[in-house]
Motif scaffolding. Structure first.
Motif, PDB file in Angstrom:
ATOM      1  N   ILE A   1     -12.955  17.181  23.000  1.00 13.88           N
ATOM      2  CA  ILE A   1     -14.075  16.260  23.173  1.00 13.88           C
ATOM      3  C   ILE A   1     -13.780  15.042  22.309  1.00 13.88           C
ATOM      4  CG2 ILE A   1     -16.563  15.929  22.900  1.00 13.88           C
ATOM      5  CD1 ILE A   1     -16.771  19.055  23.041  1.00 13.88           C
ATOM      6  N   GLU A   2     -13.693  13.874  22.950  1.00 19.24           N
ATOM      7  CA  GLU A   2     -13.244  12.677  22.246  1.00 19.24           C
ATOM      8  C   GLU A   2     -14.307  11.613  22.048  1.00 19.24           C
ATOM      9  OE1 GLU A   2      -9.950  11.396  24.649  1.00 19.24           O
ATOM     10  OE2 GLU A   2      -8.643  12.994  23.886  1.00 19.24           O
ATOM     11  N   ASN A   3     -15.368  11.635  22.877  1.00 23.68           N
ATOM     12  CA  ASN A   3     -16.339  10.545  22.815  1.00 23.68           C
ATOM     13  C   ASN A   3     -17.641  10.945  23.512  1.00 23.68           C
ATOM     14  OD1 ASN A   3     -15.866  10.204  25.658  1.00 23.68           O
ATOM     15  ND2 ASN A   3     -14.016   9.072  25.125  1.00 23.68           N
ATOM     16  N   ARG A   4     -18.589  10.018  23.521  1.00 18.65           N
ATOM     17  CA  ARG A   4     -19.893  10.296  24.145  1.00 18.65           C
ATOM     18  C   ARG A   4     -19.762  10.609  25.626  1.00 18.65           C
ATOM     19  NH1 ARG A   4     -25.311   9.632  22.822  1.00 18.65           N
ATOM     20  NH2 ARG A   4     -26.693   9.299  24.601  1.00 18.65           N
ATOM     21  N   ASP A   5     -18.855   9.957  26.322  1.00 17.46           N
ATOM     22  CA  ASP A   5     -18.672  10.266  27.742  1.00 17.46           C
ATOM     23  C   ASP A   5     -18.286  11.730  27.946  1.00 17.46           C
ATOM     24  OD1 ASP A   5     -19.336   7.690  28.542  1.00 17.46           O
ATOM     25  OD2 ASP A   5     -17.245   7.028  28.644  1.00 17.46           O
ATOM     26  N   ASP A   6     -17.479  12.264  27.045  1.00 16.25           N
ATOM     27  CA  ASP A   6     -17.122  13.682  27.122  1.00 16.25           C
ATOM     28  C   ASP A   6     -18.343  14.564  26.856  1.00 16.25           C
ATOM     29  OD1 ASP A   6     -14.471  13.062  27.685  1.00 16.25           O
ATOM     30  OD2 ASP A   6     -13.787  13.400  25.626  1.00 16.25           O
ATOM     31  N   VAL A   7     -19.167  14.166  25.905  1.00 23.22           N
ATOM     32  CA  VAL A   7     -20.397  14.903  25.605  1.00 23.22           C
ATOM     33  C   VAL A   7     -21.291  14.922  26.846  1.00 23.22           C
ATOM     34  CG1 VAL A   7     -22.547  14.861  24.257  1.00 23.22           C
ATOM     35  CG2 VAL A   7     -20.347  14.439  23.124  1.00 23.22           C
ATOM     36  N   ILE A   8     -21.453  13.777  27.475  1.00 18.22           N
ATOM     37  CA  ILE A   8     -22.292  13.675  28.673  1.00 18.22           C
ATOM     38  C   ILE A   8     -21.748  14.576  29.781  1.00 18.22           C
ATOM     39  CG2 ILE A   8     -22.999  12.106  30.536  1.00 18.22           C
ATOM     40  CD1 ILE A   8     -23.225   9.913  28.301  1.00 18.22           C
ATOM     41  N   ALA A   9     -20.447  14.556  29.980  1.00 18.43           N
ATOM     42  CA  ALA A   9     -19.841  15.402  31.014  1.00 18.43           C
ATOM     43  C   ALA A   9     -20.079  16.886  30.711  1.00 18.43           C
ATOM     44  CB  ALA A   9     -18.344  15.104  31.123  1.00 18.43           C
ATOM     45  N   LEU A  10     -19.914  17.266  29.464  1.00 18.72           N
ATOM     46  CA  LEU A  10     -20.131  18.655  29.070  1.00 18.72           C
ATOM     47  C   LEU A  10     -21.578  19.072  29.307  1.00 18.72           C
ATOM     48  CD1 LEU A  10     -19.342  21.332  27.713  1.00 18.72           C
ATOM     49  CD2 LEU A  10     -19.733  20.203  25.499  1.00 18.72           C
ATOM     50  N   VAL A  11     -22.514  18.286  28.810  1.00 22.76           N
ATOM     51  CA  VAL A  11     -23.933  18.619  28.945  1.00 22.76           C
ATOM     52  C   VAL A  11     -24.338  18.654  30.418  1.00 22.76           C
ATOM     53  CG1 VAL A  11     -26.288  17.793  28.448  1.00 22.76           C
ATOM     54  CG2 VAL A  11     -24.526  17.796  26.643  1.00 22.76           C
ATOM     55  N   ASP A  12     -23.903  17.679  31.197  1.00 18.91           N
ATOM     56  CA  ASP A  12     -24.263  17.643  32.613  1.00 18.91           C
ATOM     57  C   ASP A  12     -23.719  18.863  33.357  1.00 18.91           C
ATOM     58  OD1 ASP A  12     -25.627  15.282  32.204  1.00 18.91           O
ATOM     59  OD2 ASP A  12     -24.122  14.018  33.182  1.00 18.91           O
ATOM     60  N   ASN A  13     -22.467  19.223  33.097  1.00 22.49           N
ATOM     61  CA  ASN A  13     -21.883  20.399  33.757  1.00 22.49           C
ATOM     62  C   ASN A  13     -22.584  21.686  33.322  1.00 22.49           C
ATOM     63  OD1 ASN A  13     -19.497  19.825  35.589  1.00 22.49           O
ATOM     64  ND2 ASN A  13     -19.097  18.480  33.856  1.00 22.49           N
ATOM     65  N   PHE A  14     -22.932  21.765  32.057  1.00 21.85           N
ATOM     66  CA  PHE A  14     -23.679  22.908  31.552  1.00 21.85           C
ATOM     67  C   PHE A  14     -25.006  23.047  32.293  1.00 21.85           C
ATOM     68  CE2 PHE A  14     -27.147  23.858  28.486  1.00 21.85           C
ATOM     69  CZ  PHE A  14     -26.921  25.212  28.299  1.00 21.85           C
TER      70      PHE A  14
END
Length: 122
Positions: free
Chosen positions: A4-17
């Motif tokens: 996880i490198e940045n906020r975009d990665d956080v958003i992708a993780l949370v959305d997929n979850f």
């Protein structure tokens, strides 16, 4: 696989979850009452993880009160916490690998254990 490198990665993780959570017949009813203000809810989740991972100061406030209120109408049982945690762990593992990915899994376990203890202590 990258970390996880940045906020975009956080958003992708949370959305997929949440795609997985909302497809789960046992967990979805817990989150349905949040649907009218889903964008606000999910942004707070993004901010929470962004703050933990990148010290962004994006998150302000505690989470316990809202979960205690939801627990009154949609009990967050130990079994539901375990399902929630399993989705978080598998989603993270499917998308990322590295110290930050391990951190979000460890932190989610810690948070889940604390919340479960507070909500389901008998």
């Amino acid at each position: 696989m990258k970390d996880i490198e940045n906020r975009d990665d956080v958003i992708a993780l949370v959305d997929n979850f949440y795609v997985k959570v909302m497809a789960d017949v046992a967990l979805k009813p817990v989150f349905v009452p949040s649907m009218p203000h889903w964008e606000h809810h999910v942004k707070r989740v993004y901010d929470f993880w962004d703050n933990w991972l990148f010290q962004s100061d994006a998150y302000n406030g505690g989470m316990m009160w809202v979960h205690m209120e939801r627990h009154k109408t949609h009990p967050l049982t130990t079994a539901l916490f375990e399902r929630w945690l399993a989705y978080w762990m598998t989603t993270t593992d499917q998308m990322f690998a590295g110290p930050k990915a391990e951190f979000v899994k460890t932190k989610a376990l810690e948070i889940g254990q604390i919340m479960n203890a507070k909500l389901n202590a008998h």
